[in-house]
Every structure is written in structure tokens, then in C-alpha cells.
Enzyme design. Structure first.
Site, PDB file in Angstrom:
ATOM      1  N   CYS A  29     -20.500  12.552  22.386  1.00 17.91           N
ATOM      2  CA  CYS A  29     -20.083  13.842  21.972  1.00 17.91           C
ATOM      3  C   CYS A  29     -20.311  15.005  22.860  1.00 17.91           C
ATOM      4  O   CYS A  29     -19.635  15.896  23.091  1.00 17.91           O
ATOM      5  CB  CYS A  29     -20.505  13.764  20.621  1.00 17.91           C
TER       6      CYS A  29
ATOM      7  N   HIS B 106     -23.592  19.787  17.254  1.00 20.41           N
ATOM      8  CA  HIS B 106     -24.590  20.132  18.171  1.00 20.41           C
ATOM      9  C   HIS B 106     -24.167  21.623  18.482  1.00 20.41           C
ATOM     10  O   HIS B 106     -23.000  22.049  18.746  1.00 20.41           O
ATOM     11  CB  HIS B 106     -24.294  19.246  19.517  1.00 20.41           C
TER      12      HIS B 106
HETATM   13  P1  NAD Z   1     -22.391   3.785  13.157  1.00 16.44           P
HETATM   14  O1  NAD Z   1     -23.857   3.313  13.056  1.00 16.44           O
HETATM   15  O2  NAD Z   1     -21.835   4.723  12.073  1.00 16.44           O
HETATM   16  O3  NAD Z   1     -21.305   2.695  13.159  1.00 16.44           O
HETATM   17  C1  NAD Z   1     -21.355   1.447  13.709  1.00 16.44           C
HETATM   18  C2  NAD Z   1     -20.768   0.324  13.023  1.00 16.44           C
HETATM   19  O4  NAD Z   1     -21.031  -1.054  13.583  1.00 16.44           O
HETATM   20  C3  NAD Z   1     -21.121   0.216  11.495  1.00 16.44           C
HETATM   21  O5  NAD Z   1     -20.333   0.001  10.646  1.00 16.44           O
HETATM   22  C4  NAD Z   1     -22.215  -0.956  11.445  1.00 16.44           C
HETATM   23  O6  NAD Z   1     -22.367  -1.765  10.396  1.00 16.44           O
HETATM   24  C5  NAD Z   1     -21.526  -1.697  12.555  1.00 16.44           C
HETATM   25  N1  NAD Z   1     -22.333  -2.736  13.502  1.00 16.44           N
HETATM   26  C6  NAD Z   1     -23.695  -2.875  13.369  1.00 16.44           C
HETATM   27  N2  NAD Z   1     -23.926  -4.084  14.522  1.00 16.44           N
HETATM   28  C7  NAD Z   1     -22.900  -4.566  14.545  1.00 16.44           C
HETATM   29  C8  NAD Z   1     -22.505  -5.649  15.314  1.00 16.44           C
HETATM   30  N3  NAD Z   1     -23.489  -6.374  15.892  1.00 16.44           N
HETATM   31  N4  NAD Z   1     -21.212  -6.156  15.442  1.00 16.44           N
HETATM   32  C9  NAD Z   1     -20.107  -5.362  14.849  1.00 16.44           C
HETATM   33  N5  NAD Z   1     -20.544  -4.155  14.215  1.00 16.44           N
HETATM   34  C10 NAD Z   1     -21.638  -3.826  14.080  1.00 16.44           C
HETATM   35  O7  NAD Z   1     -22.355   4.303  14.754  1.00 16.44           O
HETATM   36  P2  NAD Z   1     -21.648   5.376  15.486  1.00 16.44           P
HETATM   37  O8  NAD Z   1     -22.150   6.849  14.945  1.00 16.44           O
HETATM   38  O9  NAD Z   1     -20.018   5.166  14.668  1.00 16.44           O
HETATM   39  O10 NAD Z   1     -21.421   4.863  16.781  1.00 16.44           O
HETATM   40  C11 NAD Z   1     -20.827   4.064  17.247  1.00 16.44           C
HETATM   41  C12 NAD Z   1     -20.640   4.531  19.107  1.00 16.44           C
HETATM   42  O11 NAD Z   1     -20.091   5.637  19.139  1.00 16.44           O
HETATM   43  C13 NAD Z   1     -22.153   4.640  19.683  1.00 16.44           C
HETATM   44  O12 NAD Z   1     -21.946   4.068  20.987  1.00 16.44           O
HETATM   45  C14 NAD Z   1     -22.273   5.912  19.693  1.00 16.44           C
HETATM   46  O13 NAD Z   1     -23.391   6.429  20.733  1.00 16.44           O
HETATM   47  C15 NAD Z   1     -21.136   6.706  19.766  1.00 16.44           C
HETATM   48  N6  NAD Z   1     -20.825   8.003  19.265  1.00 16.44           N
HETATM   49  C16 NAD Z   1     -21.243   8.507  18.336  1.00 16.44           C
HETATM   50  C17 NAD Z   1     -21.292   9.598  17.959  1.00 16.44           C
HETATM   51  C18 NAD Z   1     -21.860  10.013  16.620  1.00 16.44           C
HETATM   52  O14 NAD Z   1     -22.319  11.443  16.603  1.00 16.44           O
HETATM   53  N7  NAD Z   1     -21.801   9.249  15.702  1.00 16.44           N
HETATM   54  C19 NAD Z   1     -20.420  10.533  18.666  1.00 16.44           C
HETATM   55  C20 NAD Z   1     -19.949  10.046  19.898  1.00 16.44           C
HETATM   56  C21 NAD Z   1     -20.046   8.719  20.154  1.00 16.44           C
END
Ligand code: NAD
Length: 339
Positions: free
Chosen positions: A141, A221
Site C-alpha cells: 500500500c 498512512h
Molecule cells: P490478512 O491477515 O487480513 O488476510 C490473510 C488471510 O489469509 C486471512 O484470511 C488468513 O486466515 C489467511 N491465511 C493465513 N494463513 C494462510 C495459509 N497458510 N493459507 C491460506 N490462507 C491463509 O492479511 P492482509 O492484510 O489481507 O494481507 C495480505 C497480503 O496483502 C500481505 O502480503 C500484505 O502484506 C499485503 N497487503 C496488506 C495491506 C493491508 O494494509 N492490510 C495492504 C497492502 C498489501
């Protein structure tokens, strides 16, 4: 023909990307894979989305609570052209061998290292370079926000160097175990933070150094940018330039928008689902020119800014559309993203 899409990991980013895919006329969401049969799984089923267990040993968890899963992630991968990996940071890389096994293209998120995909993506900066690729990483992000404004400034005025301070949200709203709750954390204490280096994965010619702090807020942010340009630019020229690029929203403090909480209230008031604001927000009054040196302050809604980028990455990788402008136009229209 429609591209068949899977989402692995249905949390903050995954559920938003899945909803965005449902809105594309040239894509079909075949299903999502989840580890836990929680409320998000139940709501997905209610929407008509097929929910798969992330592994065979987890199917029984879904059965136990009466959620009849459709199968496992491996079953899902047999049915699709591309998977959007939205699992937690560094977990995505562990799935790459499985995606390779089923010969499915994959998009990773910013929590993975650049090397997982070997290519870091931002639609306005390098869409054409993603065309036909098997693996792409949509940058984080913060990096997405920086790439959008810096690309526009570099194209119009040329950038000599960037020094940026990032004030990062401590957690997403639903996260109960992250902090801080009463501190300003230097993250890291030393200079630089990793964000500038990550920007260079997309814009390799930008000289950028970033410093980052984490604060107790969940909404957005904020970045303070000091940019040295190759040529002089007035404040109006900077405003005109940023306004002309997609997914950048200029806002004004005179309308009562001088904080992230007011920006989020605005997103609520214009009816954005989950108060998502996929546009990079730039404060008009924060743009200050000292000739070749400019300042600006921008805000990033971390939960949604990468969502349209994932949709465009699908189009580029599967060659649905080769023109970046056209893909971004379709994505923006379908998601209600304005300029
Ligand atoms: P999150 O924790 O909200 O969601 C992750 C999901 O994956 C959850 O539903 C979790 O239960 C599931 N999970 C956990 N272990 C798993 C596994 N082994 N196999 C399959 N599913 C599994 O995370 P998020 O915030 O959505 O982040 C996901 C990605 O996006 C990360 O790489 C993060 O860095 C990136 N990201 C996050 C944001 C943010 O602000 N939240 C912004 C941009 C990018």
C-alpha cells in the site's frame, strides 16, 4: 472469453479483491480459499462465492460448523487461469510451488519479497511490462501510493531526488493483536526504511530515501514528501499534473478535510463500501513550491489502494487488454474510482 480467477487468502485484501473481480465483465471468480470457517467464509457463501478449504486437513473444520466447502485449494487451482495470493506476508511464497504444479499464473502481494515474482507491479508505472507474465507482485500500500505520485511528477518535471517521511497506521481496524496503542515507534530507528528501496523495484531511476514511523491509528498512512525536481514547477502545475493522472484524488482542507478521520468520514458519506478509498489522496494546500523543490502530503487507505492494481495485473498477465489506459478505465469505472 472470461478469465477464471481464484483468490487464496480471504482476509483484508483477499475479500476486497474478490469483490472487485466479481464486478469485472471480463473475469469470473471461480472461488476463494480459506483457512478458517469464520464469519467471512459464511458471508462469502451467502454472496454465492464458492469457498474452498486451503488444505485437505482443514475441510473438517468447515464441515464441523455446517459450511459445506467445495473442496480444497488444489481443486480450485485445477479450475482457474490465475490465482490472486492474498495470504499473510511471506506465506504467499510458500504456495508458489503449488501454483507452478497446476500451471496457474499468480499475483502476490506486497508482503512478499520482490524475488518471489521477479517483477513488482503498479498499473500506471509499468502495466505493459506485466503483459503475459506468469508471476507478478503488486507492491504494498505505501509503495503503491508513492509510485502513483512520484511517477506523475517524474514524467512531468523529472525527479532529481525524493526524501519522504512515512507515518504508518499501527494495524488494520479488525486486527486485535497489533500495536502500538500508546507510542510512536521508529520503524526502523536507522535510515532508510525499506519503502524507498521497494519504490525502486517499480521505478528504478528514482533516487529516494524514506524514514518510517508507526502510530496508534487504524485508518490510513500519511506520507510527507520532499521532492527535488529537474526543473521548476509552480504549485498550480503540480496540482494540474497530479489531477491528470489516474487514481489520485486532490482534496482540500477548506472543505473540512484536514485529517485522516475526516477523509474516511468523506469516504463513508460518498457511500464507499467498507469506507474504501482506492485513490491516493493528496492535500491541495500541502503542495508547496520553492522552485525546483516541492513538498506535498498524501494519504493512503491501506486496505483498498492495491485492489484496482490487482485487477489490472490480471488483465495484463492474461493479455485480456494490452492498453494500460483501457484496463485502468474499466477497473476504475467498475469500482467507482474517480480522478
Ligand atoms: P490478512 O491477515 O487480513 O488476510 C490473510 C488471510 O489469509 C486471512 O484470511 C488468513 O486466515 C489467511 N491465511 C493465513 N494463513 C494462510 C495459509 N497458510 N493459507 C491460506 N490462507 C491463509 O492479511 P492482509 O492484510 O489481507 O494481507 C495480505 C497480503 O496483502 C500481505 O502480503 C500484505 O502484506 C499485503 N497487503 C496488506 C495491506 C493491508 O494494509 N492490510 C495492504 C497492502 C498489501
Amino acid at each position: 472469453m472470461k478469465v477464471r480467477v481464484a483468490v487464496n487468502g480471504y482476509g483484508t485484501i483477499g475479500k476486497r479483491v474478490a469483490d472487485a473481480v466479481l464486478k469485472q465483465k471480463d473475469m469470473v471468480l471461480v472461488g476463494v480459499a480459506k483457512t478458517k470457517p469464520n464469519f467471512e467464509a459464511r458471508l462469502a457463501l451467502k454472496k454465492g462465492i464458492k469457498v474452498y478449504a486451503s488444505s485437505s486437513d482443514r475441510i473438517k473444520l468447515f464441515d464441523e460448523v455446517g459450511m459445506k466447502g467445495t473442496g480444497t485449494l488444489e481443486d480450485l487451482l485445477k479450475e482457474v487461469d490465475i490465482v490472486i495470493d492474498c495470504t499473510p506476508s511471506n506465506v504467499g511464497a510458500t504456495y508458489k510451488p503449488l501454483y507452478e504444479k497446476y500451471k496457474v499464473k499468480a499475483i502476490f502481494q506486497g508482503g512478499e519479497n520482490h524475488d518471489v515474482a521477479g517483477f513488482s507491479f503498479n498499473a500506471v508505472c509499468n502495466y505493459r511490462e506485466a503483459i503475459g507474465r506468469y508471476f507478478v507482485r503488486v507492491v504494498s500500500c505505501n509503495t503503491t501510493g508513492l509510485c502513483r505520485s512520484l511517477y506523475a511528477l517524474d514524467r512531468e518535471f523529472g525527479i532529481k531526488k525524493v526524501r519522504a517521511v512515512l507515518i504508518r497506521r499501527g494495524a488494520d481496524p479488525a486486527e486485535t493483536t497489533k500495536g502500538p496503542i500508546n507510542s510512536i515507534v521508529l520503524d526502523p530507528v536507522s535510515i532508510p526504511s525499506h519503502h524507498g528501496h521497494d519504490v525502486q523495484k517499480v521505478l528504478p531511476n528514482i533516487d529516494i530515501t524514506t524514514i518510517a514511523f508507526v502510530v496508534p491509528t487504524t485508518l490510513m498512512h500519511v506520507h510527507i514528501l520532499n521532492v527535488e525536481l529537474q526543473r521548476e514547477a509552480t504549485e498550480h502545475e503540480v496540482v494540474d499534473t497530479l489531477s491528470a493522472y489516474p487514481r489520485i484524488k486532490l482534496i482540500s482542507a477548506t472543505e473540512g478535510l484536514s485529517s485522516t478521520s475526516e477523509v474516511i468520514e468523506y469516504a463513508r458519506d460518498i457511500g464507499r463500501i467498507r469506507y474504501d478509498l482506492s485513490e491516493l489522496v493528496v492535500w491541495w494546500e500541502s503542495i508547496k513550491s520553492f522552485g525546483r523543490e516541492i513538498y506535498l502530503t498524501q494519504a493512503v487507505h491501506q486496505e483498498s489502494i492495491v485492489v484496482p492494481e490487482n485487477v489490472d495485473a490480471i488483465r495484463a498477465m492474461t493479455r485480456l487488454i494490452e492498453d494500460p489506459e483501457e484496463s485502468m478505465r474499466l477497473t476504475n469505472e467498475s469500482l467507482g474510482i474517480g480522478r
